[in-house]
Design a protein around this motif. Structure first.
Motif, short mmCIF file in Angstrom:
data_model
loop_
_atom_site.label_atom_id
_atom_site.label_comp_id
_atom_site.label_asym_id
_atom_site.label_seq_id
_atom_site.Cartn_x
_atom_site.Cartn_y
_atom_site.Cartn_z
N PRO A 164 -38.61 -147.30 8.96
CA PRO A 164 -40.13 -147.25 9.35
C PRO A 164 -41.11 -148.46 8.96
N ASN A 165 -40.74 -149.24 7.95
CA ASN A 165 -41.31 -150.51 7.57
C ASN A 165 -41.42 -151.41 8.74
N GLU A 166 -40.25 -151.56 9.66
CA GLU A 166 -40.13 -152.42 10.80
C GLU A 166 -41.36 -152.01 11.76
N ALA A 167 -41.47 -150.75 11.95
CA ALA A 167 -42.51 -150.22 12.74
C ALA A 167 -44.06 -149.99 12.45
N ASN A 197 -36.24 -157.40 8.50
CA ASN A 197 -35.67 -158.76 9.70
C ASN A 197 -36.65 -158.71 10.76
N ARG A 198 -37.50 -157.60 11.24
CA ARG A 198 -38.15 -157.87 12.44
C ARG A 198 -39.47 -156.95 12.09
N ARG A 199 -40.41 -156.97 12.96
CA ARG A 199 -41.59 -156.17 13.04
C ARG A 199 -42.01 -155.69 14.28
N LEU A 200 -42.59 -154.69 14.34
CA LEU A 200 -43.34 -154.33 15.73
C LEU A 200 -44.73 -155.03 15.83
N VAL A 201 -44.90 -155.53 16.90
CA VAL A 201 -46.31 -156.42 16.98
C VAL A 201 -46.74 -156.11 18.35
N GLN A 202 -48.12 -156.45 18.65
CA GLN A 202 -48.81 -155.98 19.78
C GLN A 202 -49.06 -157.51 20.17
N MET A 203 -48.83 -157.64 21.63
CA MET A 203 -48.77 -159.13 22.27
C MET A 203 -49.44 -158.71 23.64
N VAL A 204 -50.13 -160.29 23.85
CA VAL A 204 -51.14 -160.20 25.11
C VAL A 204 -50.31 -161.05 26.01
N PHE A 205 -50.31 -161.19 27.18
CA PHE A 205 -49.50 -162.24 28.16
C PHE A 205 -50.40 -162.94 29.16
N ALA A 206 -50.30 -164.07 29.30
CA ALA A 206 -51.20 -165.06 29.89
C ALA A 206 -51.33 -164.67 31.51
N GLY A 207 -50.12 -164.25 31.96
CA GLY A 207 -49.95 -164.01 33.54
C GLY A 207 -50.76 -162.58 33.97
N GLU A 208 -50.14 -162.29 35.09
CA GLU A 208 -50.80 -160.91 35.74
C GLU A 208 -49.62 -159.78 35.66
N ARG A 209 -48.42 -160.25 35.52
CA ARG A 209 -47.11 -159.20 35.42
C ARG A 209 -47.25 -158.56 34.20
N VAL A 210 -46.84 -157.30 34.52
CA VAL A 210 -46.53 -156.47 33.32
C VAL A 210 -45.00 -156.58 32.74
N PRO A 211 -44.78 -156.91 31.59
CA PRO A 211 -43.23 -156.71 31.25
C PRO A 211 -42.69 -155.55 31.40
N VAL A 245 -40.33 -158.51 17.09
CA VAL A 245 -39.81 -159.85 17.16
C VAL A 245 -39.40 -160.04 15.77
N ARG A 246 -38.74 -161.16 15.36
CA ARG A 246 -38.23 -161.60 14.19
C ARG A 246 -39.41 -161.78 13.16
N ARG A 247 -39.17 -161.63 11.87
CA ARG A 247 -40.21 -161.71 11.07
C ARG A 247 -41.06 -162.75 10.83
N GLU A 248 -40.19 -164.15 11.21
CA GLU A 248 -40.92 -165.34 11.01
C GLU A 248 -41.85 -165.44 12.18
N PHE A 249 -41.86 -164.71 13.38
CA PHE A 249 -42.78 -164.99 14.45
C PHE A 249 -43.76 -163.67 14.33
N ALA A 250 -43.52 -162.93 13.41
CA ALA A 250 -44.44 -161.64 13.16
C ALA A 250 -45.84 -161.83 12.46
N LYS A 267 -51.66 -158.88 16.85
CA LYS A 267 -51.58 -158.19 15.49
C LYS A 267 -50.43 -157.45 15.26
N VAL A 268 -50.01 -157.32 13.90
CA VAL A 268 -48.74 -156.91 13.37
C VAL A 268 -49.02 -155.41 13.36
N CYS A 269 -48.34 -154.62 13.83
CA CYS A 269 -48.60 -153.22 13.72
C CYS A 269 -48.48 -152.80 12.41
N GLY A 270 -49.57 -151.83 11.87
CA GLY A 270 -49.58 -151.37 10.64
C GLY A 270 -50.34 -152.44 9.58
N GLU A 271 -50.98 -153.52 9.97
CA GLU A 271 -51.55 -154.28 9.38
C GLU A 271 -53.01 -154.34 9.80
#
Length: 271
Positions: A164-167, A197-211, A245-250, A267-271
């Motif tokens: 749960p801490n990861e999420a 070792n990993r965290r759930l994050v919210q990311m925004v993308f520069a292009g128009e395509r949706v991952p 993503v790995r925690r060093e990039f979260a 943002k990092v989810c939960g923070e």
């Protein structure tokens, strides 16, 4: 949209379980991560149900009623609870067919059926009732709002492999003062040593395509994570995703790469 009240029908995607019996409080106390003993009738809390290794069996609201608990949880959790009933006076009844569930987003939560059970959700208010409500928002539009709000969803952003801490559920779902429960040793160890070792994050993308779900996220030429869910954000006008993503990039502002396009952690989810 900010002034409009939206209603999403969750009846088919979540389960409602009624827990009765003289031992129901002690039983649920040992099953979940939050402090349910303090709940009074009408009160609720969000909690996670773990296995012995600290990974999630499920999650949802624990709602205290006068003579029972009502659990609003992910499908499939009931059997994993029932197997722990040995000599305890506890009965778990699936009341999903008799009681529906809706999410109300907006200011008109008072306009719900009589005798409905109401609880707070990250996106608004949950309503459980035997009388139906009319949905005004479909699953696709709800998914956009959910990812814009960085709220993890069972079966998409978290499952049986998730701690749960990861999420980002620590503040919402975990009490460090409640005493023993299944999986507590792992959670206490994470608190003592300070990280996962990993965290759930919210990311925004520069292009128009949706991952797509499962797409790799790179940094410095190596894989550091993957997308769990993505939409085109109507609020930002850009693709937006949740992913691990790995925690060093979260960290907010971290620059990442998806399919040769820039992604930035908002943002990092939960923070």
């Amino acid at each position: 949209m900010d002034c409009e009240t939206l209603i999403a029908d969750l009846s088919g995607t979540r389960n409602r379980l009624r827990v009765t019996g003289a031992d129901r409080v002690e039983f649920l106390h040992g099953q979940c991560t939050n402090g349910i003993k303090q709940l009074q009738p009408g009160q609720s809390c969000y909690a996670v149900f773990l296995n012995a290794k600290g990974k999630m069996r499920g999650e949802g609201q624990v709602i205290c009623l006068t003579d029972s608990f009502l659990l609003e949880v992910n499908p499939g959790l009931a059997p994993s609870l029932e197997k722990f009933i040995i000599t305890e006076d506890v009965t778990i009844e699936d009341v999903s067919a008799a009681m529906g569930e809706w999410l109300v987003i907006g200011n008109e939560v008072g306009k719900v059926p009589p005798k409905a059970v109401i609880f707070q959700q990250p996106l608004g208010w949950g309503v459980i009732s035997a009388s139906p409500m009319t949905g005004t928002i479909n699953a696709e539009a709800l998914e956009v709002l959910r990812i814009e709000a960085a709220v993890p969803k069972w079966g998409v952003d978290m499952d049986e492999s998730t701690i749960p801490n990861e999420a980002g559920l620590e503040a919402r779902a975990i009490s460090y003062d409640k005493g023993c429960y299944i999986g507590q040793e792992t959670i206490a160890r994470i608190k003592t040593y300070g990280h996962v070792n990993r965290r759930l994050v919210q990311m925004v993308f520069a292009g128009e395509r949706v991952p797509a779900r499962g797409d790799k996220i790179l940094a410095e030429g190596r894989e550091v994570g993957q997308v769990t869910g993505a939409v085109h954000s109507s609020r930002l006008g850009k693709p937006l995703a949740l992913g691990y993503v790995r925690r060093e990039f979260a960290t907010a502002g971290a620059k990442l790469n998806w399919n040769n396009e820039m992604a930035e952690v908002l943002k990092v989810c939960g923070e």
